[in-house]
Design a protein around this motif. Structure first.
Motif, PDB file in Angstrom:
ATOM      1  N   LEU A   1       0.647  12.586 -60.613  1.00  0.00           N
ATOM      2  CA  LEU A   1       0.455  12.930 -62.015  1.00  0.00           C
ATOM      3  C   LEU A   1       0.057  14.393 -62.175  1.00  0.00           C
ATOM      4  CD1 LEU A   1       0.244  12.195 -65.001  1.00  0.00           C
ATOM      5  CD2 LEU A   1      -2.100  11.398 -64.569  1.00  0.00           C
ATOM      6  N   THR A   2      -0.846  14.856 -61.315  1.00  0.00           N
ATOM      7  CA  THR A   2      -1.273  16.254 -61.392  1.00  0.00           C
ATOM      8  C   THR A   2      -0.101  17.198 -61.130  1.00  0.00           C
ATOM      9  OG1 THR A   2      -3.492  15.634 -60.648  1.00  0.00           O
ATOM     10  CG2 THR A   2      -2.884  17.967 -60.486  1.00  0.00           C
ATOM     11  N   SER A   3       0.718  16.870 -60.147  1.00  0.00           N
ATOM     12  CA  SER A   3       1.888  17.699 -59.852  1.00  0.00           C
ATOM     13  C   SER A   3       2.834  17.745 -61.044  1.00  0.00           C
ATOM     14  CB  SER A   3       2.631  17.142 -58.629  1.00  0.00           C
ATOM     15  OG  SER A   3       1.833  17.246 -57.471  1.00  0.00           O
ATOM     16  N   LEU A   4       3.028  16.588 -61.681  1.00  0.00           N
ATOM     17  CA  LEU A   4       3.912  16.537 -62.845  1.00  0.00           C
ATOM     18  C   LEU A   4       3.346  17.363 -63.994  1.00  0.00           C
ATOM     19  CD1 LEU A   4       6.411  15.392 -64.224  1.00  0.00           C
ATOM     20  CD2 LEU A   4       5.058  13.381 -64.865  1.00  0.00           C
TER      21      LEU A   4
ATOM     22  N   ALA B   1      18.067  13.353 -50.006  1.00  0.00           N
ATOM     23  CA  ALA B   1      18.913  14.534 -50.183  1.00  0.00           C
ATOM     24  C   ALA B   1      18.708  15.149 -51.566  1.00  0.00           C
ATOM     25  CB  ALA B   1      20.375  14.166 -49.988  1.00  0.00           C
ATOM     26  N   LEU B   2      18.514  14.305 -52.563  1.00  0.00           N
ATOM     27  CA  LEU B   2      18.293  14.806 -53.922  1.00  0.00           C
ATOM     28  C   LEU B   2      17.034  15.657 -53.984  1.00  0.00           C
ATOM     29  CD1 LEU B   2      19.153  14.697 -56.937  1.00  0.00           C
ATOM     30  CD2 LEU B   2      17.614  12.737 -57.173  1.00  0.00           C
ATOM     31  N   GLN B   3      15.968  15.188 -53.360  1.00  0.00           N
ATOM     32  CA  GLN B   3      14.717  15.946 -53.400  1.00  0.00           C
ATOM     33  C   GLN B   3      14.782  17.179 -52.505  1.00  0.00           C
ATOM     34  OE1 GLN B   3      11.081  13.759 -53.592  1.00  0.00           O
ATOM     35  NE2 GLN B   3       9.986  15.175 -52.247  1.00  0.00           N
ATOM     36  N   ALA B   4      15.493  17.102 -51.400  1.00  0.00           N
ATOM     37  CA  ALA B   4      15.548  18.231 -50.471  1.00  0.00           C
ATOM     38  C   ALA B   4      16.362  19.392 -51.029  1.00  0.00           C
ATOM     39  CB  ALA B   4      16.127  17.767 -49.132  1.00  0.00           C
ATOM     40  N   TRP B   5      17.539  19.115 -51.572  1.00  0.00           N
ATOM     41  CA  TRP B   5      18.400  20.201 -52.043  1.00  0.00           C
ATOM     42  C   TRP B   5      19.314  19.821 -53.219  1.00  0.00           C
ATOM     43  CZ3 TRP B   5      23.519  18.738 -51.697  1.00  0.00           C
ATOM     44  CH2 TRP B   5      23.826  17.708 -50.794  1.00  0.00           C
TER      45      TRP B   5
ATOM     46  N   PHE C   1       6.934  22.272 -55.725  1.00  0.00           N
ATOM     47  CA  PHE C   1       6.336  23.581 -55.988  1.00  0.00           C
ATOM     48  C   PHE C   1       4.887  23.518 -56.457  1.00  0.00           C
ATOM     49  CE2 PHE C   1      10.921  24.068 -56.612  1.00  0.00           C
ATOM     50  CZ  PHE C   1      11.171  25.127 -55.752  1.00  0.00           C
ATOM     51  N   PHE C   2       4.412  22.335 -56.812  1.00  0.00           N
ATOM     52  CA  PHE C   2       3.043  22.204 -57.300  1.00  0.00           C
ATOM     53  C   PHE C   2       2.358  21.022 -56.623  1.00  0.00           C
ATOM     54  CE2 PHE C   2       5.796  23.883 -60.607  1.00  0.00           C
ATOM     55  CZ  PHE C   2       5.170  25.086 -60.919  1.00  0.00           C
ATOM     56  N   PRO C   3       2.230  21.068 -55.306  1.00  0.00           N
ATOM     57  CA  PRO C   3       1.602  19.950 -54.595  1.00  0.00           C
ATOM     58  C   PRO C   3       0.140  19.797 -55.019  1.00  0.00           C
ATOM     59  CG  PRO C   3       1.823  21.853 -53.150  1.00  0.00           C
ATOM     60  CD  PRO C   3       2.575  22.183 -54.399  1.00  0.00           C
ATOM     61  N   ALA C   4      -0.257  18.576 -55.248  1.00  0.00           N
ATOM     62  CA  ALA C   4      -1.627  18.305 -55.681  1.00  0.00           C
ATOM     63  C   ALA C   4      -2.054  16.966 -55.103  1.00  0.00           C
ATOM     64  CB  ALA C   4      -1.712  18.300 -57.208  1.00  0.00           C
ATOM     65  N   GLY C   5      -3.272  16.572 -55.448  1.00  0.00           N
ATOM     66  CA  GLY C   5      -3.807  15.337 -54.908  1.00  0.00           C
ATOM     67  C   GLY C   5      -3.136  14.096 -55.442  1.00  0.00           C
TER      68      GLY C   5
ATOM     69  N   PHE D   1      16.890  24.023 -69.781  1.00  0.00           N
ATOM     70  CA  PHE D   1      15.797  23.245 -70.377  1.00  0.00           C
ATOM     71  C   PHE D   1      15.956  21.769 -70.032  1.00  0.00           C
ATOM     72  CE2 PHE D   1      13.421  20.939 -73.415  1.00  0.00           C
ATOM     73  CZ  PHE D   1      12.488  21.773 -74.014  1.00  0.00           C
ATOM     74  N   THR D   2      17.165  21.243 -70.254  1.00  0.00           N
ATOM     75  CA  THR D   2      17.431  19.831 -69.994  1.00  0.00           C
ATOM     76  C   THR D   2      17.265  19.499 -68.513  1.00  0.00           C
ATOM     77  OG1 THR D   2      19.031  19.853 -71.813  1.00  0.00           O
ATOM     78  CG2 THR D   2      19.104  17.977 -70.315  1.00  0.00           C
ATOM     79  N   LEU D   3      17.796  20.361 -67.656  1.00  0.00           N
ATOM     80  CA  LEU D   3      17.689  20.112 -66.217  1.00  0.00           C
ATOM     81  C   LEU D   3      16.239  20.133 -65.744  1.00  0.00           C
ATOM     82  CD1 LEU D   3      20.672  22.191 -64.772  1.00  0.00           C
ATOM     83  CD2 LEU D   3      20.514  19.707 -65.017  1.00  0.00           C
ATOM     84  N   TYR D   4      15.472  21.103 -66.235  1.00  0.00           N
ATOM     85  CA  TYR D   4      14.072  21.177 -65.821  1.00  0.00           C
ATOM     86  C   TYR D   4      13.342  19.903 -66.226  1.00  0.00           C
ATOM     87  CZ  TYR D   4       9.607  23.382 -64.672  1.00  0.00           C
ATOM     88  OH  TYR D   4       8.393  23.684 -64.121  1.00  0.00           O
ATOM     89  N   SER D   5      13.587  19.430 -67.448  1.00  0.00           N
ATOM     90  CA  SER D   5      12.960  18.192 -67.910  1.00  0.00           C
ATOM     91  C   SER D   5      13.392  17.012 -67.040  1.00  0.00           C
ATOM     92  CB  SER D   5      13.319  17.940 -69.376  1.00  0.00           C
ATOM     93  OG  SER D   5      12.869  18.991 -70.196  1.00  0.00           O
ATOM     94  N   PHE D   6      14.675  16.965 -66.706  1.00  0.00           N
ATOM     95  CA  PHE D   6      15.221  15.861 -65.923  1.00  0.00           C
ATOM     96  C   PHE D   6      14.612  15.816 -64.520  1.00  0.00           C
ATOM     97  CE2 PHE D   6      18.283  13.296 -63.691  1.00  0.00           C
ATOM     98  CZ  PHE D   6      18.775  12.418 -64.654  1.00  0.00           C
ATOM     99  N   PHE D   7      14.426  16.992 -63.921  1.00  0.00           N
ATOM    100  CA  PHE D   7      13.921  17.064 -62.542  1.00  0.00           C
ATOM    101  C   PHE D   7      12.460  17.500 -62.476  1.00  0.00           C
ATOM    102  CE2 PHE D   7      18.554  17.749 -61.861  1.00  0.00           C
ATOM    103  CZ  PHE D   7      18.788  16.635 -61.073  1.00  0.00           C
ATOM    104  N   ALA D   8      11.706  17.286 -63.557  1.00  0.00           N
ATOM    105  CA  ALA D   8      10.309  17.731 -63.594  1.00  0.00           C
ATOM    106  C   ALA D   8       9.475  17.096 -62.481  1.00  0.00           C
ATOM    107  CB  ALA D   8       9.693  17.413 -64.955  1.00  0.00           C
ATOM    108  N   VAL D   9       9.721  15.813 -62.195  1.00  0.00           N
ATOM    109  CA  VAL D   9       8.957  15.137 -61.136  1.00  0.00           C
ATOM    110  C   VAL D   9       9.243  15.777 -59.785  1.00  0.00           C
ATOM    111  CG1 VAL D   9       8.618  12.962 -59.932  1.00  0.00           C
ATOM    112  CG2 VAL D   9       8.875  12.976 -62.423  1.00  0.00           C
TER     113      VAL D   9
END
Length: 441
Positions: free
Chosen positions: A69-72, A201-205, A62-66, A48-56
């Motif tokens: 904010l929409t992706s978040l 690197a953080l965003q890639a893996w 996984f949710f590309p949008a225009g 739960f904590t990790l998902y919140s931390f890396f939500a952006v």
């Protein structure tokens, strides 16, 4: 989380003389039950904590949008889907725990949680496999929500039944303690990876590494749960009849228990998970304050919940402590947030967060024990799962959204205090009406 067994061995108190079953031979199984519950419950809150931390980051991958904010928002919406699965998990897995035993249910919940975590940690990004990536992450959250729905009821029942009546509050308090400890570990893991790796690197893996650490812990929990001593087995005619009987015979208790959860679950999601956002975005404090807030609240719960649970076991009844704690919480919440919203600096801010965490910890053991003692043993896991899951889904999961809207609508920094005060009033009313049967088998 992997340090929990060593910590527990030093905290478990001596056995009561009145508890003949709590001999030295029983201490090892009791400790194994605590560790088994801690690992599964902790893994849920850690993720739960990790998902919140890396939500952006998850939103971008996984949710590309225009827009960002929409992706978040899509990322948080997927996270919220897990809450909708909790009531179903409560009915199915809670009933399994009452019919086939706690061990079978807890083995299933950690398997589901591990599968969900693996999907989130290992699924390639949208850029690699397209919409399949989005679907797999959503499925991962659904599995995690289903697991969480049955986890608390089955684990709490196992904890309460693994020791003597004189230690119930202490044993079940580890549910809250491990949630705090897992939140602390999740925050530390997220910050460590973010500080160690460059942004690309953080965003890639790199964001996947803390999730993979959780996957390494899961097999240990699965093994321990497979080798637990069973504390209850009840033969029922069918799963449907079991749930139907619980709902028919204990409807009033279940409704009151759901409302009783309002204050504790709202406090958990506002103080532990929403507080970092509140401090940075609303009070405009440095980002390090957000990290410190999660660490302070998590550490406070980890240390104090078992201590207050141990204290509650010395009392003849649960309700007086819970009533006193509820009144104290309602008296302090407004002054605490008044000081907090004035921007007092890091030390006083952390003191305010620690006060909130302390108030959350006082009644965790006594409250959980009282809720389960209102139910007979053969309906305990199902009933507790229902009360917890519906309470968290309705009041806890939507608390950050509600508080965010209230701040926007009113323009007041005190909106979180108002929300928590209303939640406390609801729970206090339910507490006065809730049945109390201390020591019930």
């Amino acid at each position: 989380m992997n340090e929990m067994p060593r910590t527990l061995s030093s905290v478990v108190p001596p056995m009561s003389r009145s508890d003949a079953s709590a001999s030295p031979a029983r201490r090892a199984p009791t400790r194994r039950a605590i560790v088994a519950a801690a690992i599964g419950n902790g893994l849920e809150m850690y993720d739960f904590t990790l998902y919140s931390f890396f939500a952006v980051t998850i939103g971008k991958l996984f949710f590309p949008a225009g827009s960002a904010l929409t992706s978040l928002l899509l990322s948080f919406a997927t996270f919220g889907v897990g809450f909708l699965m909790r009531p179903l998990g409560a009915l199915l897995i809670g009933n399994l725990a009452d019919r086939r035993g706690r061990k079978a249910a807890l083995t299933l919940t950690i398997a589901l949680m591990t599968a969900g975590t693996a999907l989130i940690a290992l699924t390639p990004s949208y850029a690699s496999i397209g919409v399949s990536a989005t679907i797999l992450v959503v499925i991962g959250r659904l599995l995690q929500g289903l697991s969480a729905g049955g986890e608390v009821g089955a684990a709490s029942a196992l904890l309460m039944e693994s020791g003597g009546k004189a230690r119930r509050c202490f044993l079940v308090s580890w549910q809250a303690a491990t949630q705090g400890g897992a939140a602390l570990l999740g925050a530390l893991s997220g910050v460590a990876v973010s500080a160690w790796l460059p942004p690309d690197a953080l965003q890639a893996w790199g964001w996947r590494l803390p999730f993979l650490v959780g996957l390494l812990i899961a097999p240990v929990g699965f093994y321990i749960r497979r080798h637990l001593e069973e504390t209850h087995v009840s033969e029922a005619n069918s799963a449907f009849n079991g749930v139907r009987v619980v709902l028919r015979e204990h409807a009033r208790t279940l409704v009151l228990g759901t409302f009783l959860m309002t204050s504790s679950t709202s406090s958990m999601y506002v103080i532990v998970f929403y507080m970092p956002t509140y401090l940075v975005r609303t009070l405009h404090m440095p980002s390090v304050t957000a990290f410190a807030a999660t660490c302070v609240s998590g550490f406070t719960m980890l240390v104090l919940a078992p201590l207050f649970g141990r204290f509650a076991d010395r009392l003849p009844r649960r309700k007086p402590l819970l009533i006193a704690n509820s009144l104290l919480s309602m008296l302090i919440v407004i002054p605490n947030f008044t000081l907090l919203s004035s921007g007092p600096g890091l030390p006083l801010t952390m003191m305010c967060v620690a006060i909130s965490g302390t108030l959350m910890s006082i009644g965790t053991g006594a409250g959980t024990a009282m809720m389960m003692e209102a139910l007979p043993r053969h309906h305990r896991a199902t009933g507790m799962s229902i009360m917890y899951s519906f309470g968290v889904t309705i009041f806890g999961g939507f608390a950050p959204l509600a508080v965010t809207w209230l701040i926007s609508a009113t323009g007041s920094r005190m909106a979180p205090a108002g929300y928590l005060l209303c939640a406390s009033l609801i729970s206090f009313t339910a507490l006065l009406l809730y049945p109390s049967n201390p020591g019930r088998d």
